[in-house]
Design a protein around this motif. Structure first.
Motif, PDB file in Angstrom:
ATOM      1  N   ASP A  36       0.803  -1.217   0.000  1.00  0.00           N
ATOM      2  CA  ASP A  36       0.000   0.000   0.000  1.00  0.00           C
ATOM      3  C   ASP A  36       0.844   1.278   0.000  1.00  0.00           C
ATOM      4  OD1 ASP A  36       0.874  -0.158   2.601  1.00  0.00           O
ATOM      5  OD2 ASP A  36      -1.106  -0.096   3.505  1.00  0.00           O
ATOM      6  N   ILE A  37       2.065   1.185  -0.468  1.00  0.00           N
ATOM      7  CA  ILE A  37       2.937   2.353  -0.574  1.00  0.00           C
ATOM      8  C   ILE A  37       2.831   2.919  -1.991  1.00  0.00           C
ATOM      9  CG2 ILE A  37       5.345   3.143  -0.593  1.00  0.00           C
ATOM     10  CD1 ILE A  37       4.467   2.628   2.159  1.00  0.00           C
ATOM     11  N   THR A  38       2.613   4.216  -2.060  1.00  0.00           N
ATOM     12  CA  THR A  38       2.580   4.908  -3.344  1.00  0.00           C
ATOM     13  C   THR A  38       4.010   5.151  -3.807  1.00  0.00           C
ATOM     14  OG1 THR A  38       0.501   5.975  -2.763  1.00  0.00           O
ATOM     15  CG2 THR A  38       1.803   7.007  -4.483  1.00  0.00           C
ATOM     16  N   THR A  39       4.249   4.922  -5.083  1.00  0.00           N
ATOM     17  CA  THR A  39       5.575   5.143  -5.660  1.00  0.00           C
ATOM     18  C   THR A  39       5.582   6.456  -6.431  1.00  0.00           C
ATOM     19  OG1 THR A  39       5.972   2.770  -5.862  1.00  0.00           O
ATOM     20  CG2 THR A  39       7.305   4.198  -7.256  1.00  0.00           C
ATOM     21  N   LEU A  40       6.684   7.174  -6.331  1.00  0.00           N
ATOM     22  CA  LEU A  40       6.887   8.383  -7.122  1.00  0.00           C
ATOM     23  C   LEU A  40       8.032   8.138  -8.090  1.00  0.00           C
ATOM     24  CD1 LEU A  40       6.563  11.215  -4.449  1.00  0.00           C
ATOM     25  CD2 LEU A  40       4.926  10.569  -6.213  1.00  0.00           C
ATOM     26  N   ASP A  41       7.738   8.277  -9.381  1.00  0.00           N
ATOM     27  CA  ASP A  41       8.753   8.171 -10.427  1.00  0.00           C
ATOM     28  C   ASP A  41       8.993   9.548 -11.024  1.00  0.00           C
ATOM     29  OD1 ASP A  41       9.316   5.357 -10.446  1.00  0.00           O
ATOM     30  OD2 ASP A  41       7.364   5.025 -11.372  1.00  0.00           O
ATOM     31  N   GLU A  42      10.110   9.684 -11.721  1.00  0.00           N
ATOM     32  CA  GLU A  42      10.474  10.966 -12.336  1.00  0.00           C
ATOM     33  C   GLU A  42      10.320  12.095 -11.308  1.00  0.00           C
ATOM     34  OE1 GLU A  42      11.801  11.300 -15.444  1.00  0.00           O
ATOM     35  OE2 GLU A  42      11.724   9.105 -15.522  1.00  0.00           O
ATOM     36  N   TRP A  43      10.853  11.808 -10.097  1.00  0.00           N
ATOM     37  CA  TRP A  43      10.696  12.736  -8.982  1.00  0.00           C
ATOM     38  C   TRP A  43      11.874  13.690  -8.877  1.00  0.00           C
ATOM     39  CZ3 TRP A  43      14.528  12.545  -5.325  1.00  0.00           C
ATOM     40  CH2 TRP A  43      15.301  11.374  -5.290  1.00  0.00           C
ATOM     41  N   GLN A  44      11.607  14.802  -8.197  1.00  0.00           N
ATOM     42  CA  GLN A  44      12.651  15.790  -7.939  1.00  0.00           C
ATOM     43  C   GLN A  44      12.394  16.397  -6.568  1.00  0.00           C
ATOM     44  OE1 GLN A  44      12.696  19.064 -10.696  1.00  0.00           O
ATOM     45  NE2 GLN A  44      14.651  19.819  -9.969  1.00  0.00           N
ATOM     46  N   LEU A  45      13.444  16.524  -5.773  1.00  0.00           N
ATOM     47  CA  LEU A  45      13.371  17.162  -4.462  1.00  0.00           C
ATOM     48  C   LEU A  45      13.384  18.669  -4.657  1.00  0.00           C
ATOM     49  CD1 LEU A  45      13.407  16.766  -1.351  1.00  0.00           C
ATOM     50  CD2 LEU A  45      15.902  16.857  -1.492  1.00  0.00           C
ATOM     51  N   LEU A  46      12.391  19.344  -4.088  1.00  0.00           N
ATOM     52  CA  LEU A  46      12.295  20.799  -4.206  1.00  0.00           C
ATOM     53  C   LEU A  46      13.024  21.485  -3.053  1.00  0.00           C
ATOM     54  CD1 LEU A  46       8.508  21.013  -5.162  1.00  0.00           C
ATOM     55  CD2 LEU A  46      10.498  20.931  -6.689  1.00  0.00           C
ATOM     56  N   ASP A  47      13.286  22.757  -3.219  1.00  0.00           N
ATOM     57  CA  ASP A  47      14.012  23.528  -2.206  1.00  0.00           C
ATOM     58  C   ASP A  47      13.323  23.532  -0.843  1.00  0.00           C
ATOM     59  OD1 ASP A  47      16.011  24.153  -4.013  1.00  0.00           O
ATOM     60  OD2 ASP A  47      15.175  26.120  -4.522  1.00  0.00           O
ATOM     61  N   ASN A  48      11.987  23.410  -0.823  1.00  0.00           N
ATOM     62  CA  ASN A  48      11.258  23.437   0.446  1.00  0.00           C
ATOM     63  C   ASN A  48      11.169  22.070   1.119  1.00  0.00           C
ATOM     64  OD1 ASN A  48       9.347  22.096  -1.066  1.00  0.00           O
ATOM     65  ND2 ASN A  48       7.683  23.533  -0.652  1.00  0.00           N
ATOM     66  N   GLY A  49      11.830  21.050   0.533  1.00  0.00           N
ATOM     67  CA  GLY A  49      11.829  19.714   1.116  1.00  0.00           C
ATOM     68  C   GLY A  49      10.708  18.821   0.626  1.00  0.00           C
ATOM     69  N   SER A  50       9.852  19.342  -0.253  1.00  0.00           N
ATOM     70  CA  SER A  50       8.790  18.538  -0.867  1.00  0.00           C
ATOM     71  C   SER A  50       9.353  17.806  -2.072  1.00  0.00           C
ATOM     72  CB  SER A  50       7.643  19.444  -1.336  1.00  0.00           C
ATOM     73  OG  SER A  50       7.054  20.118  -0.259  1.00  0.00           O
ATOM     74  N   ILE A  51       8.594  16.839  -2.558  1.00  0.00           N
ATOM     75  CA  ILE A  51       8.975  16.124  -3.772  1.00  0.00           C
ATOM     76  C   ILE A  51       7.852  16.269  -4.779  1.00  0.00           C
ATOM     77  CG2 ILE A  51       9.330  13.829  -4.764  1.00  0.00           C
ATOM     78  CD1 ILE A  51      10.985  13.105  -2.427  1.00  0.00           C
ATOM     79  N   VAL A  52       8.209  16.537  -6.013  1.00  0.00           N
ATOM     80  CA  VAL A  52       7.247  16.533  -7.117  1.00  0.00           C
ATOM     81  C   VAL A  52       7.585  15.328  -7.975  1.00  0.00           C
ATOM     82  CG1 VAL A  52       8.630  18.081  -8.583  1.00  0.00           C
ATOM     83  CG2 VAL A  52       6.173  17.888  -8.954  1.00  0.00           C
ATOM     84  N   GLY A  53       6.566  14.600  -8.413  1.00  0.00           N
ATOM     85  CA  GLY A  53       6.821  13.423  -9.225  1.00  0.00           C
ATOM     86  C   GLY A  53       5.546  12.798  -9.757  1.00  0.00           C
ATOM     87  N   SER A  54       5.734  11.775 -10.561  1.00  0.00           N
ATOM     88  CA  SER A  54       4.644  11.024 -11.186  1.00  0.00           C
ATOM     89  C   SER A  54       4.244   9.879 -10.265  1.00  0.00           C
ATOM     90  CB  SER A  54       5.129  10.483 -12.538  1.00  0.00           C
ATOM     91  OG  SER A  54       4.165   9.650 -13.112  1.00  0.00           O
ATOM     92  N   VAL A  55       2.976   9.842  -9.886  1.00  0.00           N
ATOM     93  CA  VAL A  55       2.485   8.898  -8.892  1.00  0.00           C
ATOM     94  C   VAL A  55       2.127   7.547  -9.536  1.00  0.00           C
ATOM     95  CG1 VAL A  55       0.059   9.602  -9.013  1.00  0.00           C
ATOM     96  CG2 VAL A  55       0.958   8.765  -6.893  1.00  0.00           C
ATOM     97  N   ARG A  56       2.367   6.479  -8.785  1.00  0.00           N
ATOM     98  CA  ARG A  56       1.981   5.126  -9.220  1.00  0.00           C
ATOM     99  C   ARG A  56       1.521   4.353  -7.995  1.00  0.00           C
ATOM    100  NH1 ARG A  56       5.821   0.920  -9.806  1.00  0.00           N
ATOM    101  NH2 ARG A  56       7.411   2.524  -9.992  1.00  0.00           N
ATOM    102  N   GLY A  57       0.357   3.709  -8.110  1.00  0.00           N
ATOM    103  CA  GLY A  57      -0.141   2.888  -7.015  1.00  0.00           C
ATOM    104  C   GLY A  57      -0.856   3.665  -5.927  1.00  0.00           C
ATOM    105  N   HIS A  58      -1.327   4.851  -6.236  1.00  0.00           N
ATOM    106  CA  HIS A  58      -2.059   5.657  -5.256  1.00  0.00           C
ATOM    107  C   HIS A  58      -3.511   5.169  -5.202  1.00  0.00           C
ATOM    108  CE1 HIS A  58      -3.948   9.177  -3.400  1.00  0.00           C
ATOM    109  NE2 HIS A  58      -2.750   9.462  -2.923  1.00  0.00           N
ATOM    110  N   PRO A  59      -4.128   5.139  -4.009  1.00  0.00           N
ATOM    111  CA  PRO A  59      -5.488   4.609  -3.906  1.00  0.00           C
ATOM    112  C   PRO A  59      -6.552   5.434  -4.625  1.00  0.00           C
ATOM    113  CG  PRO A  59      -4.764   5.479  -1.787  1.00  0.00           C
ATOM    114  CD  PRO A  59      -3.582   5.511  -2.707  1.00  0.00           C
ATOM    115  N   THR A  60      -6.330   6.728  -4.830  1.00  0.00           N
ATOM    116  CA  THR A  60      -7.367   7.546  -5.470  1.00  0.00           C
ATOM    117  C   THR A  60      -6.902   8.300  -6.710  1.00  0.00           C
ATOM    118  OG1 THR A  60      -6.907   9.413  -3.997  1.00  0.00           O
ATOM    119  CG2 THR A  60      -8.626   7.875  -3.300  1.00  0.00           C
ATOM    120  N   LEU A  61      -5.608   8.418  -6.923  1.00  0.00           N
ATOM    121  CA  LEU A  61      -5.100   9.125  -8.094  1.00  0.00           C
ATOM    122  C   LEU A  61      -4.746   8.141  -9.187  1.00  0.00           C
ATOM    123  CD1 LEU A  61      -2.737  11.667  -6.300  1.00  0.00           C
ATOM    124  CD2 LEU A  61      -5.049  12.089  -7.181  1.00  0.00           C
TER     125      LEU A  61
END
Length: 99
Positions: A36-61
């Motif tokens: 039940d872990i969502t995977t993030l591909d093509e991700w990048q760490l942002l300056d504020n400590g967040s990550i932006v990326g393409s989601v895989r295996g999310h329960p609603t997305l």
């Protein structure tokens, strides 16, 4: 007018299951499994400590949706194949980073 103790407690909302449970700290919350872990591909760490990326295996997305996470609790652990957690308690497995 006579009320039973049960009726009085119901009126106060005290029979809610949350009324009799001890709040859990972030450390004692349910541990997710790899199923039940969502995977993030093509991700990048942002300056504020967040990550932006393409989601895989999310329960609603939908797979491929682009999301930005809340800031990570430990941004220094953001590496491929690592499990990371956000300050809000979400967990993600990091797949391949953005090229």
């Amino acid at each position: 007018m006579k009320f039973s103790t049960t009726a009085f407690l119901v009126l106060l909302g005290a029979l809610s299951t949350e009324a009799f449970t001890t709040p859990r700290s972030a450390a004692s919350q349910r541990i997710s499994t790899s199923l039940d872990i969502t995977t993030l591909d093509e991700w990048q760490l942002l300056d504020n400590g967040s990550i932006v990326g393409s989601v895989r295996g999310h329960p609603t997305l939908s797979d491929g949706d682009i999301i930005t996470t809340s800031p990570l609790s430990r941004p220094d652990t953001a590496r491929s194949n690592n499990l990371v957690a956000t300050l809000t308690g979400s967990q993600y497995k990091l797949g391949r980073p953005m090229s």
